[in-house]
Design an enzyme around this catalytic site. Structure first.
Site, mmCIF file in Angstrom:
data_model
loop_
_atom_site.group_PDB
_atom_site.id
_atom_site.type_symbol
_atom_site.label_atom_id
_atom_site.label_comp_id
_atom_site.label_asym_id
_atom_site.label_seq_id
_atom_site.Cartn_x
_atom_site.Cartn_y
_atom_site.Cartn_z
ATOM 1 N N GLY A 16 0.825 -1.337 -0.008
ATOM 2 C CA GLY A 16 0.033 -0.082 0.113
ATOM 3 C C GLY A 16 0.826 1.196 0.038
ATOM 4 N N HIS A 113 2.084 0.484 -13.084
ATOM 5 C CA HIS A 113 2.674 -0.849 -13.353
ATOM 6 C C HIS A 113 4.230 -0.319 -13.307
ATOM 7 C CE1 HIS A 113 3.594 -4.614 -14.942
ATOM 8 N NE2 HIS A 113 4.509 -4.170 -15.779
HETATM 9 C C1 GRF Z 1 4.138 -1.357 -7.212
HETATM 10 O O1 GRF Z 1 5.386 -1.493 -7.972
HETATM 11 C C2 GRF Z 1 2.868 -1.370 -8.453
HETATM 12 O O2 GRF Z 1 3.773 -0.717 -9.630
HETATM 13 C C3 GRF Z 1 2.768 -2.453 -8.923
HETATM 14 O O3 GRF Z 1 2.511 -3.191 -7.592
HETATM 15 C C4 GRF Z 1 3.305 -2.465 -6.639
HETATM 16 C C5 GRF Z 1 2.643 -2.122 -5.341
HETATM 17 O O4 GRF Z 1 3.286 -1.671 -4.372
HETATM 18 N N1 GRF Z 1 1.441 -2.576 -9.498
HETATM 19 P P1 GRF Z 1 2.498 -0.949 -3.327
HETATM 20 O O5 GRF Z 1 1.387 -1.933 -2.628
HETATM 21 O O6 GRF Z 1 1.707 0.495 -3.833
HETATM 22 O O7 GRF Z 1 3.482 -0.584 -2.432
#
Ligand code: GRF
Length: 223
Positions: A16, A113
């Site tokens: 998150g 992403h």
């Molecule tokens: C991030 O690297 C995002 O790009 C990918 O999943 C990860 C999520 O990280 N889709 P977080 O849960 O927001 O820390």
């Protein structure tokens, strides 16, 4: 600004940190938006904790309670509607979404992403980038459609891949940029400044911006 704030619904499965960046950008009025609900398919997702800590409704929507992905997405849409969500943000959401969610929120779902799409879609983007040997990777915010990680691109940030990088070190460097470009994309949408023209997303009335061109490895001969 007299316009009402853009009402966000964030779907997240993991730690998150992008949610945190959005909440912070909303509270420091960098963006004219507010997170109205956070939904997670995983009860232990830290995103739910961040939401609760910020007095934002945090809902664990358990996939086991639904007969399939469509039914699950319908339940998600009901919750998003209850909270009058304008824009759905997938921030580390690990489920593939179906037309039952995409239909009602056409062009109003975005995803972050961790690669420069269309390179390295799907899972383990950093591992894919390291295995390929690219010298520049990065992150992408894009609209979500029925394809996986192929919707129109809103904003990207380039990040150098350094010798000796591991998935973890690259992830940390890319995350810093994710936390900048995701709130920025939300602000573009809050200001209604994005126009989709085929695959291209056009930013209307661009303002002077701070930008960096990334070259990796660095040029050493003073050019
Ligand atoms: C991030 O690297 C995002 O790009 C990918 O999943 C990860 C999520 O990280 N889709 P977080 O849960 O927001 O820390």
């Amino acid at each position: 600004m007299n316009k009402p704030k853009l009402r966000l619904g964030v779907l997240a499965s993991g730690r998150g940190s992008n949610l945190e960046a959005i909440i912070q950008a909303c509270s420091s009025v960098k963006i004219h938006a507010g997170v109205e609900v956070v939904i997670s398919d995983r009860p232990q997702s830290q995103a739910l904790e961040h939401a609760r800590r910020n007095q934002i409704p945090a809902i664990h929507l358990d996939p086991r309670a639904y007969s399939g992905r469509e039914e699950y997405d319908e339940a998600a849409v009901r919750l998003l509607r209850e909270h009058r969500v304008d824009l759905v943000v997938l921030a580390g959401y690990m489920r593939l979404i179906t037309s039952r969610l995409i239909g009602p929120y056409k062009n109003r779902i975005i995803n972050i992403h961790p690669s420069l799409l269309p390179s390295f879609p799907g899972l383990h983007a950093h591992r894919q980038a390291l295995e390929w040997g690219v010298r520049i990777s990065g992150c992408t915010v894009h609209f979500v459609d029925e394809t996986m990680d192929q919707g129109s691109i809103i904003i990207q940030a380039a990040v150098p891949v350094l010798d000796g990088d591991t998935e973890e070190t690259l992830d940390a460097r890319v995350l810093e940029q994710e936390h900048r470009i995701l709130p920025q994309a939300i602000q573009y949408l809050a200001e209604d400044r994005l126009e989709i023209s085929g695959r291209r997303v056009v930013l209307k009335s661009p303002k002077p911006m701070a930008g960096v061109n990334v070259i990796s490895p660095l040029i050493e001969i003073g050019l």
